[in-house]
Design a protein around this motif. Structure first.
Motif, PDB file in Angstrom:
ATOM      1  N   THR A  80      -0.080  10.482   5.507  1.00 50.70           N
ATOM      2  CA  THR A  80      -1.304  10.049   5.801  1.00 50.70           C
ATOM      3  C   THR A  80      -1.452   9.449   7.169  1.00 50.70           C
ATOM      4  O   THR A  80      -0.313   8.959   7.501  1.00 50.70           O
ATOM      5  N   GLY A  90       0.250   5.255   1.146  1.00 50.34           N
ATOM      6  CA  GLY A  90      -0.363   6.285   1.603  1.00 50.34           C
ATOM      7  C   GLY A  90       0.235   7.758   0.961  1.00 50.34           C
ATOM      8  O   GLY A  90      -0.367   7.888  -0.125  1.00 50.34           O
ATOM      9  N   GLY A  91       0.743   8.355   1.689  1.00 46.63           N
ATOM     10  CA  GLY A  91       1.451   9.496   0.988  1.00 46.63           C
ATOM     11  C   GLY A  91       2.803   9.246   0.212  1.00 46.63           C
ATOM     12  O   GLY A  91       3.041  10.208  -0.514  1.00 46.63           O
ATOM     13  N   GLY A  92       3.248   8.112   0.412  1.00 48.08           N
ATOM     14  CA  GLY A  92       4.372   7.717  -0.412  1.00 48.08           C
ATOM     15  C   GLY A  92       5.673   8.520   0.192  1.00 48.08           C
ATOM     16  O   GLY A  92       6.698   8.121  -0.544  1.00 48.08           O
ATOM     17  N   VAL A  93       5.539   9.050   1.035  1.00 43.36           N
ATOM     18  CA  VAL A  93       6.793   9.824   1.739  1.00 43.36           C
ATOM     19  C   VAL A  93       7.755   8.937   2.497  1.00 43.36           C
ATOM     20  O   VAL A  93       8.917   9.255   2.666  1.00 43.36           O
ATOM     21  N   GLY A  94       7.225   7.668   2.957  1.00 44.66           N
ATOM     22  CA  GLY A  94       7.832   7.104   4.069  1.00 44.66           C
ATOM     23  C   GLY A  94       8.879   6.023   3.307  1.00 44.66           C
ATOM     24  O   GLY A  94       9.131   5.059   4.040  1.00 44.66           O
ATOM     25  N   ASP A 143       4.611  10.812  16.337  1.00 43.95           N
ATOM     26  CA  ASP A 143       3.871  11.355  17.211  1.00 43.95           C
ATOM     27  C   ASP A 143       2.339  10.942  17.307  1.00 43.95           C
ATOM     28  O   ASP A 143       1.772  10.649  18.115  1.00 43.95           O
ATOM     29  N   ALA A 161       0.856  -1.190  -0.109  1.00 43.49           N
ATOM     30  CA  ALA A 161      -0.064  -0.039  -0.136  1.00 43.49           C
ATOM     31  C   ALA A 161       0.931   1.171   0.056  1.00 43.49           C
ATOM     32  O   ALA A 161       1.888   1.414   0.699  1.00 43.49           O
ATOM     33  N   ILE A 173      -4.964  -0.587   6.892  1.00 43.81           N
ATOM     34  CA  ILE A 173      -5.597   0.134   7.715  1.00 43.81           C
ATOM     35  C   ILE A 173      -6.777   0.893   7.109  1.00 43.81           C
ATOM     36  O   ILE A 173      -6.449   1.736   6.205  1.00 43.81           O
TER      37      ILE A 173
HETATM   38  C1  LIG Z   1      11.430  14.845   6.581  1.00 43.66           C
HETATM   39  C2  LIG Z   1      10.410  13.915   7.280  1.00 43.66           C
HETATM   40  C3  LIG Z   1      10.205  14.182   8.793  1.00 43.66           C
HETATM   41  C4  LIG Z   1       9.171  13.426   9.303  1.00 43.66           C
HETATM   42  N1  LIG Z   1       9.019  13.753  10.762  1.00 43.66           N
HETATM   43  C5  LIG Z   1       8.097  13.177  11.583  1.00 43.66           C
HETATM   44  C6  LIG Z   1       7.790  13.651  12.866  1.00 43.66           C
HETATM   45  O1  LIG Z   1       8.218  14.431  13.580  1.00 43.66           O
HETATM   46  N2  LIG Z   1       6.756  12.837  13.629  1.00 43.66           N
HETATM   47  C7  LIG Z   1       6.110  11.867  12.924  1.00 43.66           C
HETATM   48  O2  LIG Z   1       5.313  11.098  13.360  1.00 43.66           O
HETATM   49  N3  LIG Z   1       6.438  11.601  11.630  1.00 43.66           N
HETATM   50  C8  LIG Z   1       7.497  11.904  11.037  1.00 43.66           C
HETATM   51  N4  LIG Z   1       7.798  11.769   9.600  1.00 43.66           N
HETATM   52  C9  LIG Z   1       7.096  10.473   9.140  1.00 43.66           C
HETATM   53  C10 LIG Z   1       5.601  10.807   8.513  1.00 43.66           C
HETATM   54  O3  LIG Z   1       4.726  11.466   9.115  1.00 43.66           O
HETATM   55  C11 LIG Z   1       4.820   9.802   7.617  1.00 43.66           C
HETATM   56  O4  LIG Z   1       4.479   9.044   8.654  1.00 43.66           O
HETATM   57  C12 LIG Z   1       5.729   8.926   6.963  1.00 43.66           C
HETATM   58  O5  LIG Z   1       6.672   9.663   5.934  1.00 43.66           O
HETATM   59  C13 LIG Z   1       4.870   7.762   6.197  1.00 43.66           C
HETATM   60  O6  LIG Z   1       3.627   8.442   5.788  1.00 43.66           O
HETATM   61  P1  LIG Z   1       2.851   8.200   4.072  1.00 43.66           P
HETATM   62  O7  LIG Z   1       1.547   8.566   4.333  1.00 43.66           O
HETATM   63  O8  LIG Z   1       3.650   8.912   3.332  1.00 43.66           O
HETATM   64  O9  LIG Z   1       3.328   6.584   4.233  1.00 43.66           O
HETATM   65  P2  LIG Z   1       3.787   5.738   3.099  1.00 43.66           P
HETATM   66  O10 LIG Z   1       5.212   6.143   2.766  1.00 43.66           O
HETATM   67  O11 LIG Z   1       2.808   5.867   1.732  1.00 43.66           O
HETATM   68  O12 LIG Z   1       3.839   4.368   3.680  1.00 43.66           O
HETATM   69  C14 LIG Z   1       4.624   3.924   4.864  1.00 43.66           C
HETATM   70  C15 LIG Z   1       4.438   2.391   5.195  1.00 43.66           C
HETATM   71  O13 LIG Z   1       2.968   2.189   5.721  1.00 43.66           O
HETATM   72  C16 LIG Z   1       2.465   1.410   4.623  1.00 43.66           C
HETATM   73  N5  LIG Z   1       0.955   2.004   4.549  1.00 43.66           N
HETATM   74  C17 LIG Z   1       0.679   3.214   3.920  1.00 43.66           C
HETATM   75  N6  LIG Z   1      -0.618   3.163   3.980  1.00 43.66           N
HETATM   76  C18 LIG Z   1      -1.272   2.182   4.682  1.00 43.66           C
HETATM   77  C19 LIG Z   1      -2.431   1.901   5.070  1.00 43.66           C
HETATM   78  N7  LIG Z   1      -3.571   2.528   5.109  1.00 43.66           N
HETATM   79  N8  LIG Z   1      -2.436   0.448   5.526  1.00 43.66           N
HETATM   80  C20 LIG Z   1      -1.480  -0.229   5.862  1.00 43.66           C
HETATM   81  N9  LIG Z   1      -0.305  -0.114   5.608  1.00 43.66           N
HETATM   82  C21 LIG Z   1       0.016   1.230   4.896  1.00 43.66           C
HETATM   83  C22 LIG Z   1       3.161   1.235   3.454  1.00 43.66           C
HETATM   84  O14 LIG Z   1       3.081   0.327   2.693  1.00 43.66           O
HETATM   85  C23 LIG Z   1       4.754   1.432   3.964  1.00 43.66           C
HETATM   86  O15 LIG Z   1       5.032   0.120   4.352  1.00 43.66           O
HETATM   87  C24 LIG Z   1       8.563  12.450   8.857  1.00 43.66           C
HETATM   88  C25 LIG Z   1       8.837  12.122   7.478  1.00 43.66           C
HETATM   89  C26 LIG Z   1       9.876  12.969   7.014  1.00 43.66           C
HETATM   90  C27 LIG Z   1       9.826  12.289   5.270  1.00 43.66           C
END
Ligand SMILES: Cc1cc2nc3c(=O)[nH]c(=O)nc-3n(C[C@H](O)[C@H](O)[C@H](O)COP(=O)(O)OP(=O)(O)OC[C@H]3O[C@@H](n4cnc5c(N)ncnc54)[C@H](O)[C@@H]3O)c2cc1C
Length: 298
Positions: free
Chosen positions: A122, A42-46, A135, A40, A172
């Motif tokens: 996300t 979500g935002g693709g950032v992680g 957080d 999956a 989720i």
């Molecule tokens: C520079 C930077 C600073 C950050 N600082 C913080 C911070 O201070 N505090 C904090 O809490 N976070 C921080 N983050 C993390 C950020 O908040 C995100 O949690 C993270 O980037 C993943 O979110 P995403 O939506 O991009 O998920 P994705 O990158 O799309 O997915 C992350 C993982 O979750 C899985 N996934 C995605 N959506 C679902 C779903 N609905 N159900 C099941 N699995 C799923 C994916 O397959 C992958 O394994 C930071 C990130 C960056 C890049």
């Protein structure tokens, strides 16, 4: 530990082709994920792919899920609110009704990184990453949130503190929060940053206090992040039935520090973090109690 990893494959290493398949429905998304070679997004950032590389088999299909209707709704009932896992953190932060019910959640979501990042990532991706320093999961744990987890075969409920138990092929769908009981409920989130600017927490603490009409503590919950196995719900058994005074706050702080296992890293040694956990527990409980007394969480 944080999600910003340095173990990405070298750029000249052979790469497996990856396709992005956008599902037209939740059922289609679950069917794609059931194949075992899909992840999956979500935002693709992680760094989904980097994460999946450590969780074989490596995904060859990415499935964007954040726009699915079941993952973007916020619905209210008499006793709970359900927040779609695909919502961007900026949208969660902007929800005024959620802020009134659970300021601890709004504060935690609003403390993530920068506004630009919060517009991309996300809530579900933040939780699914199962990073103990994130957080939102700390605040959601204190608030008693539950995850609705879907797969092609089943629907199950997981506690936030068990998010690491997500299985391959599971998604989720939403996060279900009980609404605070009538009366005086207050909640507060404390994130301690060593540098004082946006970064991952050194320690993070969420507190929920519920008082009855006479000011007696009916409920006291503290969750601590950035510790081994976090977020960890602190055992506060017996700390009810009195008022929120310095003795109760000190005891909650002592138990939070004694009941969690921080690790030493660039943000501080384990003993230093234990002292910070005690201090930020005092602050979170005090602020939550003030809000409870004002009826601010109703
Ligand atoms: C520079 C930077 C600073 C950050 N600082 C913080 C911070 O201070 N505090 C904090 O809490 N976070 C921080 N983050 C993390 C950020 O908040 C995100 O949690 C993270 O980037 C993943 O979110 P995403 O939506 O991009 O998920 P994705 O990158 O799309 O997915 C992350 C993982 O979750 C899985 N996934 C995605 N959506 C679902 C779903 N609905 N159900 C099941 N699995 C799923 C994916 O397959 C992958 O394994 C930071 C990130 C960056 C890049």
């Amino acid at each position: 530990m944080t999600t910003l990893h340095h173990d990405l494959a070298a750029t000249d290493a052979p790469r497996t082709p990856v396709t992005m398949t956008t599902p037209g429905s939740l059922g289609e998304a679950l069917a794609l994920l059931a194949g075992g070679q899909a992840a999956a997004v979500g935002g693709g950032v992680g760094h989904t792919l980097a994460r999946q590389a450590r969780r074989p088999p490596r995904a060859t299909t990415l499935v964007p899920v954040a726009s699915l209707p079941e993952l973007t709704a916020v619905t209210w009932s008499d006793d709970h609110v359900t927040v779609g896992a695909g919502l961007r953190l900026s949208a969660v932060e902007a929800d005024t009704r959620l802020r009134a019910a659970w300021p601890v959640v709004t504060e935690a979501v609003g403390s993530v990184a920068t506004a630009r990042i919060r517009r991309m990532v996300t809530l579900g991706g933040n939780i699914a990453a199962a990073d103990d320093s994130h957080d939102p999961p700390v605040a959601l744990a204190a608030a008693g949130a539950l995850l609705t987890v879907r797969s092609a075969r089943s629907t199950r409920t997981l506690r936030i503190t068990d998010a690491a138990d997500l299985r391959a092929g599971e998604l989720i769908q939403d996060i279900r929060l009980p609404l605070p009981a009538h009366g005086q409920t207050g909640s507060a989130y404390e994130k301690f940053l060593v540098r004082g600017v946006w970064e991952y927490a050194c320690v993070n603490v969420a507190a929920v206090v519920h008082l009855d009409d006479s000011g007696t503590v009916e409920r006291l919950t503290v969750a601590v992040g950035s510790v081994t196995g976090g977020p960890v719900l602190v055992d506060l058994a017996g700390l009810r039935g009195g008022t929120v005074d310095s003795a109760l706050t000190e005891e909650a702080a002592r138990r939070a520090a004694a009941g969690t296992r921080p690790y030493g890293d660039v943000r501080g040694s384990a003993p230093y973090k234990s002292r910070m956990i005690a201090e930020f527990t005092r602050r979170a409980v005090t602020r939550a109690a003030l809000r409870a007394a004002e009826g601010a969480g109703r």
